[in-house]
Design a protein around this motif. Structure first.
Motif, PDB file in Angstrom:
ATOM      1  N   SER A  34       0.820  -1.204   0.000  1.00 29.06           N
ATOM      2  CA  SER A  34       0.000   0.000   0.000  1.00 29.06           C
ATOM      3  C   SER A  34       0.858   1.259   0.000  1.00 29.06           C
ATOM      4  N   ASP A  35       0.425   2.234  -0.782  1.00 29.40           N
ATOM      5  CA  ASP A  35       1.068   3.549  -0.753  1.00 29.40           C
ATOM      6  C   ASP A  35       0.544   4.377   0.413  1.00 29.40           C
ATOM      7  N   ASN A  36      -0.612   3.997   0.941  1.00 23.15           N
ATOM      8  CA  ASN A  36      -1.225   4.695   2.065  1.00 23.15           C
ATOM      9  C   ASN A  36      -0.591   4.173   3.360  1.00 23.15           C
ATOM     10  N   PRO A  37       0.013   5.022   4.158  1.00 23.96           N
ATOM     11  CA  PRO A  37       0.691   4.557   5.382  1.00 23.96           C
ATOM     12  C   PRO A  37      -0.250   3.930   6.411  1.00 23.96           C
ATOM     13  N   ARG A  38      -1.559   4.157   6.281  1.00 23.17           N
ATOM     14  CA  ARG A  38      -2.507   3.559   7.220  1.00 23.17           C
ATOM     15  C   ARG A  38      -2.922   2.139   6.834  1.00 23.17           C
ATOM     16  N   ASN A  39      -2.574   1.710   5.629  1.00 22.58           N
ATOM     17  CA  ASN A  39      -2.923   0.369   5.162  1.00 22.58           C
ATOM     18  C   ASN A  39      -1.672  -0.486   5.064  1.00 22.58           C
ATOM     19  N   LEU A  40      -1.842  -1.782   5.296  1.00 22.71           N
ATOM     20  CA  LEU A  40      -0.721  -2.706   5.154  1.00 22.71           C
ATOM     21  C   LEU A  40      -0.599  -3.181   3.710  1.00 22.71           C
ATOM     22  N   LEU A  41      -1.719  -3.680   3.180  1.00 23.52           N
ATOM     23  CA  LEU A  41      -1.767  -4.197   1.820  1.00 23.52           C
ATOM     24  C   LEU A  41      -3.051  -3.715   1.161  1.00 23.52           C
ATOM     25  N   GLU A  42      -3.113  -3.829  -0.146  1.00 27.29           N
ATOM     26  CA  GLU A  42      -4.331  -3.471  -0.864  1.00 27.29           C
ATOM     27  C   GLU A  42      -4.679  -4.571  -1.848  1.00 27.29           C
ATOM     28  N   ILE A  43      -5.973  -4.738  -2.074  1.00 28.93           N
ATOM     29  CA  ILE A  43      -6.474  -5.700  -3.043  1.00 28.93           C
ATOM     30  C   ILE A  43      -7.094  -4.910  -4.181  1.00 28.93           C
ATOM     31  N   LEU A  44      -6.685  -5.234  -5.409  1.00 28.19           N
ATOM     32  CA  LEU A  44      -7.298  -4.563  -6.543  1.00 28.19           C
ATOM     33  C   LEU A  44      -7.573  -5.558  -7.661  1.00 28.19           C
ATOM     34  N   SER A  45      -8.628  -5.289  -8.387  1.00 30.81           N
ATOM     35  CA  SER A  45      -8.998  -6.134  -9.512  1.00 30.81           C
ATOM     36  C   SER A  45      -7.978  -5.937 -10.637  1.00 30.81           C
ATOM     37  N   ALA A  46      -7.598  -7.032 -11.260  1.00 28.72           N
ATOM     38  CA  ALA A  46      -6.661  -6.949 -12.374  1.00 28.72           C
ATOM     39  C   ALA A  46      -7.258  -6.171 -13.540  1.00 28.72           C
ATOM     40  N   LEU A  47      -8.581  -6.084 -13.601  1.00 30.68           N
ATOM     41  CA  LEU A  47      -9.231  -5.342 -14.679  1.00 30.68           C
ATOM     42  C   LEU A  47      -8.903  -3.852 -14.633  1.00 30.68           C
ATOM     43  N   THR A  48      -8.556  -3.339 -13.460  1.00 28.20           N
ATOM     44  CA  THR A  48      -8.208  -1.921 -13.368  1.00 28.20           C
ATOM     45  C   THR A  48      -6.899  -1.609 -14.091  1.00 28.20           C
ATOM     46  N   LEU A  49      -6.098  -2.625 -14.355  1.00 31.98           N
ATOM     47  CA  LEU A  49      -4.798  -2.406 -14.984  1.00 31.98           C
ATOM     48  C   LEU A  49      -4.890  -2.284 -16.499  1.00 31.98           C
ATOM     49  N   ILE A  50      -6.097  -2.408 -17.044  1.00 30.88           N
ATOM     50  CA  ILE A  50      -6.277  -2.213 -18.484  1.00 30.88           C
ATOM     51  C   ILE A  50      -5.885  -0.785 -18.841  1.00 30.88           C
ATOM     52  N   GLN A  51      -6.216   0.145 -17.951  1.00 32.46           N
ATOM     53  CA  GLN A  51      -5.816   1.536 -18.171  1.00 32.46           C
ATOM     54  C   GLN A  51      -4.311   1.648 -17.923  1.00 32.46           C
ATOM     55  N   GLU A  52      -3.610   2.121 -18.908  1.00 32.81           N
ATOM     56  CA  GLU A  52      -2.155   2.202 -18.811  1.00 32.81           C
ATOM     57  C   GLU A  52      -1.699   3.072 -17.643  1.00 32.81           C
ATOM     58  N   SER A  53      -2.437   4.147 -17.373  1.00 31.07           N
ATOM     59  CA  SER A  53      -2.049   5.022 -16.267  1.00 31.07           C
ATOM     60  C   SER A  53      -2.181   4.302 -14.930  1.00 31.07           C
ATOM     61  N   ALA A  54      -3.185   3.446 -14.793  1.00 24.69           N
ATOM     62  CA  ALA A  54      -3.353   2.680 -13.552  1.00 24.69           C
ATOM     63  C   ALA A  54      -2.227   1.662 -13.405  1.00 24.69           C
ATOM     64  N   ALA A  55      -1.852   1.035 -14.488  1.00 25.95           N
ATOM     65  CA  ALA A  55      -0.763   0.057 -14.445  1.00 25.95           C
ATOM     66  C   ALA A  55       0.557   0.729 -14.078  1.00 25.95           C
ATOM     67  N   ASP A  56       0.769   1.940 -14.584  1.00 32.29           N
ATOM     68  CA  ASP A  56       2.005   2.668 -14.281  1.00 32.29           C
ATOM     69  C   ASP A  56       2.087   3.067 -12.815  1.00 32.29           C
ATOM     70  N   MET A  57       0.939   3.315 -12.187  1.00 31.89           N
ATOM     71  CA  MET A  57       0.910   3.746 -10.785  1.00 31.89           C
ATOM     72  C   MET A  57       0.777   2.574  -9.813  1.00 31.89           C
ATOM     73  N   CYS A  58       0.627   1.367 -10.306  1.00 32.33           N
ATOM     74  CA  CYS A  58       0.409   0.205  -9.452  1.00 32.33           C
ATOM     75  C   CYS A  58       1.627  -0.049  -8.562  1.00 32.33           C
ATOM     76  N   PRO A  59       1.406  -0.153  -7.242  1.00 34.46           N
ATOM     77  CA  PRO A  59       2.526  -0.482  -6.343  1.00 34.46           C
ATOM     78  C   PRO A  59       3.025  -1.906  -6.603  1.00 34.46           C
ATOM     79  N   GLU A  60       4.075  -2.284  -5.939  1.00 36.90           N
ATOM     80  CA  GLU A  60       4.652  -3.617  -6.114  1.00 36.90           C
ATOM     81  C   GLU A  60       3.624  -4.699  -5.788  1.00 36.90           C
ATOM     82  N   ILE A  61       3.513  -5.685  -6.665  1.00 38.24           N
ATOM     83  CA  ILE A  61       2.552  -6.778  -6.503  1.00 38.24           C
ATOM     84  C   ILE A  61       3.211  -7.886  -5.690  1.00 38.24           C
ATOM     85  N   VAL A  62       2.538  -8.282  -4.594  1.00 39.57           N
ATOM     86  CA  VAL A  62       3.087  -9.313  -3.716  1.00 39.57           C
ATOM     87  C   VAL A  62       2.190 -10.546  -3.637  1.00 39.57           C
ATOM     88  N   GLY A  63       1.074 -10.533  -4.370  1.00 35.47           N
ATOM     89  CA  GLY A  63       0.182 -11.688  -4.364  1.00 35.47           C
ATOM     90  C   GLY A  63      -0.809 -11.633  -5.506  1.00 35.47           C
TER      91      GLY A  63
END
Length: 103
Positions: A39-68
């Motif tokens: 998570s980029d948010n210091p109040r969260n440990l991890l985040e869950i996001l749908s892979a469908l959101t990565l279709i947008q190139e800007s979302a993929a570019d901003m995606c934090p490191e994938i750990v699962g």
């Protein structure tokens, strides 16, 4: 370009993670797949996001490191629970980013 941790967790419902990963890298949709990221948010440990959101190139570019990677939201939540339990049992705390940095 997506950032994948070398030792990312894979849910039991994910049958071919390398194929899914390749599809995501090329910007192709992969329905039903959820990614667990640091998570980029210091109040969260991890985040869950749908892979469908990565279709947008800007979302993929901003995606934090994938750990699962998981199939379905429920499996993603179970995988996050497993990850947090493992981190706590190995470190005695919830320093998730530090754990992944040293893994």
């Amino acid at each position: 370009m997506l950032k994948w941790h070398k030792h990312y967790y894979t849910g039991s419902g994910v049958k071919n993670s390398s194929r899914i990963r390749r599809r995501l890298e090329h910007g192709n949709p992969v329905p039903g797949i959820y990614l667990i990221t640091l998570s980029d948010n210091p109040r969260n440990l991890l985040e869950i996001l749908s892979a469908l959101t990565l279709i947008q190139e800007s979302a993929a570019d901003m995606c934090p490191e994938i750990v699962g990677i998981a199939k379905g939201k429920e499996e993603a939540m179970d995988l996050v629970t497993e990850m947090i339990r493992t981190i706590f049992s190995e470190t005695g705390g919830f320093e998730v980013k530090e754990y992944w940095k040293n893994r």
